[in-house]
Design a protein around this motif. Structure first.
Motif, PDB file in Angstrom:
ATOM      1  N   PRO A 176       6.389   2.442 -20.616  1.00 22.16           N
ATOM      2  CA  PRO A 176       7.363   2.924 -19.797  1.00 22.16           C
ATOM      3  C   PRO A 176       6.980   3.079 -18.552  1.00 22.16           C
ATOM      4  N   LEU A 177       5.702   3.517 -18.298  1.00 21.05           N
ATOM      5  CA  LEU A 177       4.981   3.477 -16.942  1.00 21.05           C
ATOM      6  C   LEU A 177       4.887   2.076 -16.201  1.00 21.05           C
ATOM      7  N   ILE A 178       4.540   1.217 -16.984  1.00 23.72           N
ATOM      8  CA  ILE A 178       4.437  -0.346 -16.471  1.00 23.72           C
ATOM      9  C   ILE A 178       5.736  -0.824 -16.237  1.00 23.72           C
ATOM     10  N   LYS A 179       6.829  -0.586 -17.272  1.00 26.66           N
ATOM     11  CA  LYS A 179       8.255  -0.949 -16.787  1.00 26.66           C
ATOM     12  C   LYS A 179       8.533  -0.323 -15.344  1.00 26.66           C
ATOM     13  N   SER A 180       8.377   0.940 -15.200  1.00 28.99           N
ATOM     14  CA  SER A 180       8.856   1.702 -13.825  1.00 28.99           C
ATOM     15  C   SER A 180       7.921   0.921 -12.744  1.00 28.99           C
ATOM     16  N   LEU A 181       6.719   0.531 -12.679  1.00 30.02           N
ATOM     17  CA  LEU A 181       6.131   0.109 -11.760  1.00 30.02           C
ATOM     18  C   LEU A 181       6.636  -1.469 -11.375  1.00 30.02           C
ATOM     19  N   ILE A 182       6.980  -2.147 -12.350  1.00 24.53           N
ATOM     20  CA  ILE A 182       7.484  -3.379 -12.279  1.00 24.53           C
ATOM     21  C   ILE A 182       8.992  -3.524 -11.397  1.00 24.53           C
ATOM     22  N   GLU A 183       9.811  -2.312 -12.210  1.00 26.44           N
ATOM     23  CA  GLU A 183      11.148  -2.142 -11.435  1.00 26.44           C
ATOM     24  C   GLU A 183      11.024  -1.757  -9.747  1.00 26.44           C
ATOM     25  N   LYS A 184       9.776  -1.018  -9.439  1.00 23.36           N
ATOM     26  CA  LYS A 184       9.763  -0.770  -8.252  1.00 23.36           C
ATOM     27  C   LYS A 184       9.182  -1.593  -7.273  1.00 23.36           C
ATOM     28  N   GLU A 196       1.455   7.014 -12.127  1.00 20.28           N
ATOM     29  CA  GLU A 196       1.630   5.594 -11.589  1.00 20.28           C
ATOM     30  C   GLU A 196       0.843   5.325 -10.376  1.00 20.28           C
ATOM     31  N   ILE A 197       0.498   6.494  -9.586  1.00 21.85           N
ATOM     32  CA  ILE A 197      -0.386   5.950  -8.548  1.00 21.85           C
ATOM     33  C   ILE A 197      -2.135   5.751  -9.041  1.00 21.85           C
ATOM     34  N   LEU A 198      -2.396   6.452  -9.991  1.00 24.25           N
ATOM     35  CA  LEU A 198      -3.538   6.281 -11.002  1.00 24.25           C
ATOM     36  C   LEU A 198      -3.600   4.646 -11.216  1.00 24.25           C
ATOM     37  N   ILE A 199      -2.644   4.041 -11.701  1.00 24.35           N
ATOM     38  CA  ILE A 199      -2.681   2.657 -12.311  1.00 24.35           C
ATOM     39  C   ILE A 199      -2.703   1.715 -10.965  1.00 24.35           C
ATOM     40  N   ILE A 200      -2.063   1.961  -9.750  1.00 23.96           N
ATOM     41  CA  ILE A 200      -2.072   1.387  -8.814  1.00 23.96           C
ATOM     42  C   ILE A 200      -3.448   1.413  -8.212  1.00 23.96           C
ATOM     43  N   GLU A 201      -4.177   2.594  -8.073  1.00 24.49           N
ATOM     44  CA  GLU A 201      -5.471   2.589  -7.437  1.00 24.49           C
ATOM     45  C   GLU A 201      -6.542   1.905  -8.512  1.00 24.49           C
ATOM     46  N   ALA A 202      -6.335   1.971  -9.760  1.00 23.73           N
ATOM     47  CA  ALA A 202      -7.126   1.193 -10.629  1.00 23.73           C
ATOM     48  C   ALA A 202      -6.972  -0.371 -10.493  1.00 23.73           C
ATOM     49  N   LEU A 203      -5.625  -0.864 -10.120  1.00 26.94           N
ATOM     50  CA  LEU A 203      -5.205  -2.203  -9.621  1.00 26.94           C
ATOM     51  C   LEU A 203      -6.195  -2.659  -8.413  1.00 26.94           C
ATOM     52  N   GLY A 233       0.748  -1.225  -0.099  1.00 32.24           N
ATOM     53  CA  GLY A 233       0.049   0.027   0.046  1.00 32.24           C
ATOM     54  C   GLY A 233       0.923   1.166   0.014  1.00 32.24           C
ATOM     55  N   ASP A 234       2.019   1.135   0.309  1.00 28.33           N
ATOM     56  CA  ASP A 234       3.105   2.280   0.142  1.00 28.33           C
ATOM     57  C   ASP A 234       3.176   3.043  -1.377  1.00 28.33           C
ATOM     58  N   LEU A 235       2.630   4.393  -1.411  1.00 29.75           N
ATOM     59  CA  LEU A 235       2.729   4.915  -2.595  1.00 29.75           C
ATOM     60  C   LEU A 235       4.033   5.719  -2.689  1.00 29.75           C
ATOM     61  N   GLU A 236       4.735   6.034  -1.752  1.00 29.55           N
ATOM     62  CA  GLU A 236       5.861   6.891  -1.752  1.00 29.55           C
ATOM     63  C   GLU A 236       6.745   6.629  -3.054  1.00 29.55           C
ATOM     64  N   GLY A 237       7.348   7.891  -3.554  1.00 30.54           N
ATOM     65  CA  GLY A 237       8.178   7.771  -4.776  1.00 30.54           C
ATOM     66  C   GLY A 237       7.555   7.360  -6.111  1.00 30.54           C
ATOM     67  N   SER A 293      -4.152   2.386 -20.912  1.00 28.05           N
ATOM     68  CA  SER A 293      -4.082   3.506 -21.705  1.00 28.05           C
ATOM     69  C   SER A 293      -5.538   4.384 -21.747  1.00 28.05           C
ATOM     70  N   GLU A 294      -6.432   3.680 -21.630  1.00 30.08           N
ATOM     71  CA  GLU A 294      -7.756   4.202 -21.443  1.00 30.08           C
ATOM     72  C   GLU A 294      -7.991   5.182 -20.044  1.00 30.08           C
ATOM     73  N   ILE A 295      -7.517   4.497 -18.907  1.00 34.26           N
ATOM     74  CA  ILE A 295      -7.440   5.035 -17.683  1.00 34.26           C
ATOM     75  C   ILE A 295      -6.533   6.492 -17.696  1.00 34.26           C
ATOM     76  N   LEU A 296      -5.503   6.537 -18.309  1.00 31.01           N
ATOM     77  CA  LEU A 296      -4.531   7.717 -18.222  1.00 31.01           C
ATOM     78  C   LEU A 296      -4.928   8.365 -19.387  1.00 31.01           C
ATOM     79  N   ASN A 297      -5.642   7.996 -20.477  1.00 24.37           N
ATOM     80  CA  ASN A 297      -5.728   9.052 -21.689  1.00 24.37           C
ATOM     81  C   ASN A 297      -4.493   9.152 -22.196  1.00 24.37           C
ATOM     82  N   ILE A 298      -3.661   8.186 -22.366  1.00 25.64           N
ATOM     83  CA  ILE A 298      -2.356   8.222 -23.203  1.00 25.64           C
ATOM     84  C   ILE A 298      -2.141   6.996 -24.038  1.00 25.64           C
ATOM     85  N   LYS A 299      -1.703   7.303 -25.121  1.00 24.59           N
ATOM     86  CA  LYS A 299      -1.198   6.132 -25.901  1.00 24.59           C
ATOM     87  C   LYS A 299      -0.022   5.098 -25.327  1.00 24.59           C
ATOM     88  N   THR A 300       1.071   5.744 -24.764  1.00 22.46           N
ATOM     89  CA  THR A 300       2.237   4.983 -24.677  1.00 22.46           C
ATOM     90  C   THR A 300       2.324   4.868 -23.119  1.00 22.46           C
TER      91      THR A 300
END
Length: 827
Positions: free
Chosen positions: A164-172, A135-142, A126-130, A154-161
């Motif tokens: 990179p965000l998913i890659k960042s969440l995986i690494e974190k 990325e927080i919007l994706i976690i809240e949706a999950l 549940g820690d959203l620090e950093g 992509s639809e939640i964030l209203n962006i195409k690509t």
């Protein structure tokens, strides 16, 4: 201000499309783009794929409006230029799309697609620090929804690509990609424990322990601290981090460690660890070669001075592995990598132990039983030319695709095996032949080894294209097994058969058990019985999706199709006439196991076939149990024929030789000889002569006689004459075109149209269209067209014509839905 350059890239997409596709590189990515890196690109209306950059240039595409590369995934290229050359050769020679070659080559976790699903990481607290806002919007949706596809994100964030965000969440370590879909590689982490740095001396540690012991409530913490000190080998000079799970196994509680950490006495942290098995194997000196082995070794070295490929024709148990070891050692001393190709995963179990005995953790394994994250880790170690690990790669056919940097030697053991050939899906490549091309790219050497070489390989060696080295005696003077044939026709007439076992085989097994020897029984059919039949009308239960009868499996009590997996419960009565008189015909490994237990109730019997070896370590367990003497009889399919070495096998039984000999294929006799000779070679290995019993209705068949006399040379002489007379390999090349459609009439018309257009050019070199042995699989009707053409003809020209005629067929409206598969050099 200097002029900005507009770059374009040709990329390979992981799709069955024949060409590369061109994208424009955004200016801000100009400095990062490079051949061999992965990029995220849009393709189609709304999908995004991971593609590989094949070429960087400044040429503007003229035929379509170019789209932009969305992002770059890698800091360095993960595919080398030599790999691209190999991909091009496979695509061209085996008539496969580049995207199919890419899919076969790369571990799945290197590929992110729009359909990829993500979920919260199991360790997320549940820690959203950093985290960034998106990325927080994706976690809240999950947290609201268990899984999301990349399209959902992509639809939640209203962006195409969003990659990179998913890659960042995986690494974190906030999210993971679900395992059943194409996922991005995530490093593996593990919790470790150390004594805190402020405890610098034994005095301070002693004072701390006295302070804790003053309160009896702290006894569990004292025990935990002492255990950490012990396992970490703590001293004033330093300490080793201890895996947390190791401490917990010592009956230390999680809460005691948490309390010590809260007090600042210990530190608990996460660190990346390897998924690959690490062994503390003592490296042993390499054995001295026998006189015969030394002669063979010297001949191989002499041939390598002039030829790239050498065929080692050594009888079973001649000690080919020790020669391999010597050659591997030489390659390692030069700082080179070694690829050791094996036809079956089962063989890696024994061989890796033997090679690690000499080379320790420099030996690694790569095959499909590894999960995708492990395969990525191996890929990266080979790519980086790791000096400590994966200098020697043991693998099945897919290991030819690894990114070798300094490949010096390729060994193809049991080179005759048809499991080196990929059947489905495309590319339908032969790993043995691909390894020879790979060696040319690396300027390395190839050693092909077999006791029963493929006719094509032996022909190439006889013609001087390969070096040929023979090793005709078993190591240590062990004799080749005595091979005898049980005449099933006579035994059936005399009524001396006991179920599917001749009285001769039963007697020999009894004697072997009395001598405390083990037995291997070979039957190249799994399941209990291949056929149920009505005694009144001859009806047999059929698969509803395929043109095959269902095979009975007693363990699961189902009748099952081995092509599509369809199954039914055993019928109580005939599906046609209603009669209850149903009988079982034939026998598989499961039935042999069942019935042998009736005659030898005190004997421990095990099977080794596809049904018993589905789990990752199942092979190893069965082989280890057999090696340790816990199994008396091992019943198996082709798996037991391939290079396994057991000390105490006194008898081998081949239960149905006729079944192999009567198979309608031009390689049937060659394959029968190879299978029987290979399984016979498992008998009488160390210090004793074994015995082999072949059960057959035609004991005088010339192939059985050749097996009994260990006479490969005369088999080759007779087979090569037949191949020459009837226009088969190695004198002619073969291409099989397989057409499939759900509508039989459409398939009939389409296959006839294609065959006629090919016959107009190739004349009588075209055979078919004809229905294969199984004419319908998974509700697709099948027709084959075979093209045989002279070896002197240009393969490129022939294949170009074949492609052109197939394209002409598929361009016709009536035949657009016909599926066409091409198999070059079919096995």
């Amino acid at each position: 201000m200097s002029e900005r350059i507009t770059y374009f890239v040709d990329v390979i997409l992981p799709l069955s499309i024949p060409n590369t596709y061109t994208y424009r590189v955004p200016f801000e990515l100009n400095d990062e783009i490079a051949i061999g890196k992965r990029v995220i690109v849009p393709f189609g209306k709304s999908k995004y794929y991971t593609a590989i950059v094949r070429r960087v240039h400044e040429e503007v595409p003229q035929k379509y409006q170019v789209k932009y590369v969305e992002t770059i995934l890698d800091n360095y290229p993960i595919v080398t230029l030599k790999q691209f050359k190999l991909w091009d050769w496979i695509s061209d020679y085996y008539m496969a799309d580049l995207g199919d070659v890419m899919n076969a080559s790369l571990p799945s976790n290197f590929k992110l697609a729009s359909e990829t699903k993500i979920c919260l990481h199991p360790e997320f607290d549940g820690d959203l620090e950093g985290l960034k806002e998106k990325e927080i919007l994706i976690i809240e949706a999950l947290q609201l929804q268990e899984e999301l596809t990349l399209i959902d994100v992509s639809e939640i964030l209203n962006i195409k690509t969003v990659q990179p965000l998913i890659k960042s969440l995986i690494e974190k370590r906030k999210a993971i990609v679900t395992e059943e879909v194409n996922a991005k590689y995530a490093p593996r982490y593990q919790s470790f424990v150390t004594i805190s740095e402020h405890i610098e001396s034994e005095t301070s540690l002693s004072n701390l322990l006295n302070e804790l012991e003053a309160n009896k409530r702290n006894q569990k913490q004292v025990n935990a601290l002492l255990k950490v000190v012990e396992l970490s080998r703590w001293s004033e000079e330093g300490q080793n981090p201890v895996p947390k799970k190791l401490i917990l196994q010592e009956e230390i509680s999680e809460s005691s460690l948490a309390t010590l950490a809260k007090k600042g006495i210990i530190e608990i942290f996460m660190a990346e660890v390897s998924r690959l098995e690490q062994l503390d194997t003592d490296v042993n000196e390499i054995k001295e070669l026998s006189e015969a082995q030394h002669r063979a070794y010297d001949e191989i070295k002499r041939h390598f001075e002039e030829k790239e490929v050498v065929l080692l024709h050594g009888v079973t148990s001649s000690g080919k592995t020790e020669i391999y070891v010597k050659l591997i050692q030489e390659a390692l001393e030069k700082g080179q990598q070694v690829l050791f190709l094996l036809p079956e995963i089962a063989l890696t179990t024994q061989l890796i132990n033997r090679l690690r005995h000499y080379f320790g953790n420099q030996v690694g394994v790569y095959h499909s039983r590894f999960n995708q994250n492990e395969r990525v880790e191996i890929w990266n170690k080979v790519l980086k030319d790791d000096p400590e690990q994966f200098r020697i790669v043991l693998g099945a056919r897919s290991s030819v695709f690894l990114p070798f940097q300094n490949l010096g030697l390729i060994i193809v053991d049991e080179e005759h095996e048809n499991s080196f050939k990929q059947f489905d899906p495309s590319p339908r490549y032969n790993a043995r032949d691909t390894a020879i091309v790979l060696s040319k790219l690396h300027n390395s050497k190839v050693l092909l080894g077999s006791a029963t070489p493929a006719i094509e390989s032996y022909y190439n060696a006889s013609e001087g294209r390969y070096g040929l080295v023979s090793l005709n005696e078993r190591f240590g003077g062990v004799q080749l097994p005595e091979i005898q044939c049980a005449d099933l026709e006579k035994e059936t007439k005399k009524k001396t058969m006991k179920s599917h076992f001749s009285s001769f085989l039963i007697e020999e097994m009894s004697e072997a058990f009395e001598r405390k020897e083990q037995v291997i029984l070979f039957q190249n059919r799994r399941g209990y019985t291949p056929l149920w039949s009505c005694e009144m009308c001859g009806w047999t239960p059929q698969c509803k999706n395929c043109d095959v009868s269902l095979t009975y499996h007693k363990a699961s009590n189902v009748l099952k199709c081995h092509y599509c997996g369809y199954f039914i419960s055993p019928p109580a009565s005939c599906g046609a006439c209603g009669s209850r008189k149903l009988k079982m015909l034939g026998f598989g490994t499961e039935k042999i196991e069942d019935e042998l237990a009736i005659y030898f109730p005190k004997i421990n019997i095990k099977r080794m076939d596809l049904d018993t070896t589905r789990a990752r370590n199942a092979y190893q367990t069965i082989i280890n149990d057999f090696e340790n003497g816990d199994i008396d009889v091992l019943i198996g399919t082709q798996m037991v024929t391939k290079g396994l070495d057991f000390d105490n096998v006194g008898l081998v039984g081949i239960l149905s030789a006729d079944q192999m000999l009567n198979f309608p294929d031009f390689r049937a006799f060659e394959r029968s000889y190879q299978l029987m000779s290979q399984v016979a070679g498992r008998a009488g290995r160390k210090h004793k002569r074994g015995k082999v019993i072949i059960q057959a209705f035609d004991p005088n068949h010339w192939i059985i006689q050749k097996v009994m006399n260990h006479d490969y040379e005369n088999l080759y002489k007779q087979e090569i004459v037949e191949r020459r007379n009837f226009h088969y390999p190695p004198f002619f090349r073969m291409v099989v075109i397989r057409l499939k459609h759900r509508n039989r009439d459409v398939l009939e018309m389409g296959s006839a149209t294609l065959a006629k257009s090919l016959q107009n050019i190739f004349k009588d070199r075209v055979l078919g269209p004809e229905i294969p042995l199984v004419g319908r699989i998974r509700n697709f009707y099948i027709k084959n067209i075979t093209i045989k053409f002279e070896r002197e003809a240009s393969p490129k020209k022939v294949k170009d014509i074949i492609r052109e005629k197939i394209d002409d067929l598929l361009s016709q409206h009536d035949f657009r839905s016909v599926r066409v598969d091409i198999d070059v050099d079919p096995q």
